[in-house]
Design an enzyme around this catalytic site. Structure first.
Site, mmCIF file in Angstrom:
data_model
loop_
_atom_site.group_PDB
_atom_site.id
_atom_site.type_symbol
_atom_site.label_atom_id
_atom_site.label_comp_id
_atom_site.label_asym_id
_atom_site.label_seq_id
_atom_site.Cartn_x
_atom_site.Cartn_y
_atom_site.Cartn_z
ATOM 1 N N THR A 252 0.828 -1.205 0.000
ATOM 2 C CA THR A 252 0.000 0.000 0.000
ATOM 3 C C THR A 252 0.863 1.254 0.000
ATOM 4 O O THR A 252 1.972 1.240 0.519
ATOM 5 C CB THR A 252 -0.848 -0.051 1.291
ATOM 6 O OG1 THR A 252 -1.777 -1.109 1.153
ATOM 7 C CG2 THR A 252 -1.586 1.237 1.568
ATOM 8 N N ARG A 280 -13.729 -8.283 -0.062
ATOM 9 C CA ARG A 280 -12.993 -7.870 1.146
ATOM 10 C C ARG A 280 -12.500 -6.413 1.046
ATOM 11 O O ARG A 280 -11.988 -5.979 0.022
ATOM 12 C CB ARG A 280 -11.814 -8.811 1.343
ATOM 13 C CG ARG A 280 -10.938 -8.499 2.556
ATOM 14 C CD ARG A 280 -9.730 -7.681 2.185
ATOM 15 N NE ARG A 280 -8.840 -7.484 3.323
ATOM 16 C CZ ARG A 280 -7.836 -6.617 3.337
ATOM 17 N NH1 ARG A 280 -7.598 -5.878 2.279
ATOM 18 N NH2 ARG A 280 -7.069 -6.500 4.395
ATOM 19 N N VAL A 281 -12.684 -5.675 2.109
ATOM 20 C CA VAL A 281 -12.172 -4.299 2.176
ATOM 21 C C VAL A 281 -11.227 -4.207 3.371
ATOM 22 O O VAL A 281 -11.549 -4.685 4.462
ATOM 23 C CB VAL A 281 -13.332 -3.285 2.359
ATOM 24 C CG1 VAL A 281 -12.789 -1.870 2.495
ATOM 25 C CG2 VAL A 281 -14.300 -3.361 1.171
ATOM 26 N N GLY A 282 -10.065 -3.625 3.152
ATOM 27 C CA GLY A 282 -9.083 -3.491 4.234
ATOM 28 C C GLY A 282 -9.192 -2.155 4.951
ATOM 29 O O GLY A 282 -10.212 -1.467 4.884
ATOM 30 N N ASP A 283 -8.115 -1.787 5.613
ATOM 31 C CA ASP A 283 -8.120 -0.561 6.416
ATOM 32 C C ASP A 283 -7.895 0.715 5.605
ATOM 33 O O ASP A 283 -8.285 1.805 6.035
ATOM 34 C CB ASP A 283 -7.016 -0.644 7.482
ATOM 35 C CG ASP A 283 -5.636 -0.776 6.842
ATOM 36 O OD1 ASP A 283 -5.489 -1.602 5.920
ATOM 37 O OD2 ASP A 283 -4.706 -0.044 7.245
ATOM 38 N N THR A 303 -0.095 0.977 6.802
ATOM 39 C CA THR A 303 0.030 -0.158 5.878
ATOM 40 C C THR A 303 0.227 -1.432 6.699
ATOM 41 O O THR A 303 0.873 -1.393 7.744
ATOM 42 C CB THR A 303 1.210 0.021 4.909
ATOM 43 O OG1 THR A 303 1.420 -1.233 4.212
ATOM 44 C CG2 THR A 303 2.502 0.391 5.617
ATOM 45 N N GLY A 304 -0.327 -2.528 6.228
ATOM 46 C CA GLY A 304 -0.155 -3.788 6.956
ATOM 47 C C GLY A 304 -1.415 -4.620 6.941
ATOM 48 O O GLY A 304 -2.280 -4.439 6.078
ATOM 49 N N GLY A 306 -4.678 -5.344 7.191
ATOM 50 C CA GLY A 306 -5.820 -4.434 7.253
ATOM 51 C C GLY A 306 -6.809 -4.771 8.345
ATOM 52 O O GLY A 306 -7.337 -3.876 9.021
HETATM 53 N N1 ASP Z 1 -3.460 -2.452 4.554
HETATM 54 C C1 ASP Z 1 -3.717 -2.990 3.247
HETATM 55 C C2 ASP Z 1 -4.980 -3.800 3.287
HETATM 56 O O1 ASP Z 1 -5.170 -4.506 4.259
HETATM 57 C C3 ASP Z 1 -2.608 -3.840 2.730
HETATM 58 C C4 ASP Z 1 -1.282 -3.146 2.669
HETATM 59 O O2 ASP Z 1 -0.956 -2.366 3.548
HETATM 60 O O3 ASP Z 1 -0.550 -3.378 1.702
HETATM 61 O O4 ASP Z 1 -5.728 -3.784 2.345
#
Ligand code: ASP
Length: 385
Positions: A252, A280-283, A303-304, A306
């Site tokens: 991200t 799916r939706v992340g953070d 980032t990480g 989610g």
């Molecule tokens: N945080 C992002 C997600 O979970 C993934 C990422 O940080 O690359 O969608």
């Protein structure tokens, strides 16, 4: 019907055109030209990028109108490649892309532009680079499609814009900004968000635009691993999926800025996680989880993992620690990343507080990242220093 637009309507329209213009592939500096509002913000002799071909002699800015201090930081995600996998040519590519993104934001801030414009410009550069899991380099879903998310927040008024599950928008961060500026909503998803993008005249691309060999291979590897694990185990497959996902999970991109007017801004853009399923939706598009900005506290982009970042409300938690306990931004970021670790998550954040203090904290081997201040000194790092 009225014939004349008010000054503020004019300004508003020119801002909208600026965003659409920038999204159409013009560099931030080029796009700044026709935008009277941004140009008017700039100090009269602040040195903008000279046109190509001209000599680049820098004009001296008299001290009484020198641009006020600002701070800017970006990230390109945590941990996709380990130190042992990183080759010198690839490292050079990453550094060049981070450098270009930092420069795009810095050029705007140095010219007296807003933190929001700097955040959009830098993220757009990273969305256009195939290296990062955002825009062009977005990872693939389990169905072999690409679904993109982004968000942005204005710390001066707590306005925010977020988009999710986009399939045809070249620069999701630009659409997030338009949601914030041009609608009364905060978040739009899927077909509805794309209908809004069409109404706003944004650039559309076919799904194949997001195809990159590397991300496709990552999906195939994960699927292969899943197949093997399923054969080996009669379990639900949850554990195997988790192991597989770790490989190509993050990447991200995000940016945070404190501009010369003292306003904070944050933005984040992503393709999500390889092999993500069922919409799916992340953070990243969740305000308070992946992105947050408040002039009274700080601006944050994450980032990480989610799911962990959503459960902990990471970005807002950092802001809250500053707001309620006066915790220094670096301590607040460190505490939250410790909490992420305790939940079994990996990841990192970049944050800048209202005094311009920048922190970049992560619990992985590395995080693609960079920062720059008004002195123009760049710091670009990938692994733990
Ligand atoms: N945080 C992002 C997600 O979970 C993934 C990422 O940080 O690359 O969608």
């Amino acid at each position: 019907m009225r014939e004349h637009r008010t000054q503020s309507e004019e300004r508003h329209e020119s801002r909208r055109k600026f965003l659409v213009h920038a999204a159409a592939g013009l560099s931030a500096a080029a796009a700044l030209g026709p935008c009277s509002e941004v140009a008017a913000d700039a100090p009269p002799v602040a040195d903008q990028q000279p046109p190509r071909g001209r000599t680049t002699e820098r004009r001296v800015v008299p001290p009484e109108i020198a641009p006020p201090p600002f701070a800017f930081a970006i990230h390109g995600g945590v941990g996709t490649l380990t130190k042992s996998e990183m080759t010198p040519p690839l490292e050079r590519e990453y550094r060049a892309a981070l450098d270009a993104a930092l420069t795009a934001g810095y050029t705007i801030l140095r010219g007296g532009g807003s933190g929001l414009d700097a955040v959009v410009a830098a993220i757009k550069v990273m969305e256009d680079a195939p290296l990062f899991n955002a825009g062009k380099g977005a990872v693939f879903t389990s169905a072999g499609t690409n679904e993109l998310d982004a968000s942005i927040m204005d710390g001066s008024n707590l306005k925010a814009g977020a988009v999710s599950t986009l399939k045809h928008i070249k620069n999701p961060i630009v659409l997030a900004r338009l949601v914030m500026d041009e609608s009364k909503h905060v978040m739009m998803v899927g077909d509805g968000a794309e209908a809004f993008a069409r109404q706003q005249g944004l650039q559309f691309v076919p799904q194949k635009y997001f195809y990159t060999e590397r991300r496709w291979r990552a999906l195939q590897q994960i699927k292969e691993e899943e197949r093997k694990q399923r054969k080996m185990s009669k379990s639900t497959g949850r554990l195997s999926e988790r192991v597989a996902d770790r490989r190509e999970m993050f990447g991200t991109v995000g940016a945070v800025a404190l501009d010369g007017a003292g306003n904070l801004a944050a933005g984040t853009s992503t393709g999500g996680m390889t092999n993500k399923k069922f919409g799916r939706v992340g953070d990243s598009p969740i305000i308070g989880a992946g992105t947050y900005a408040n002039n009274r506290t700080c601006a944050v982009s994450a980032t990480g993992d989610g799911e962990c970042f959503i459960r902990l409300g990471v970005a807002r938690d950092i802001s809250a620690m500053i707001e309620y306990q006066n915790t220094p931004v670096e301590h607040a970021a460190k505490r939250v990343i410790e909490k992420v670790g305790k939940l079994g998550g990996e990841g990192g954040v970049i944050a800048v507080d209202r005094t311009g203090r920048i922190t970049m904290t992560f619990n992985t081997e590395g995080m693609y990242r960079g920062q720059i201040g008004a002195d123009g000194k760049k710091l670009i790092e990938i692994f733990k220093s």
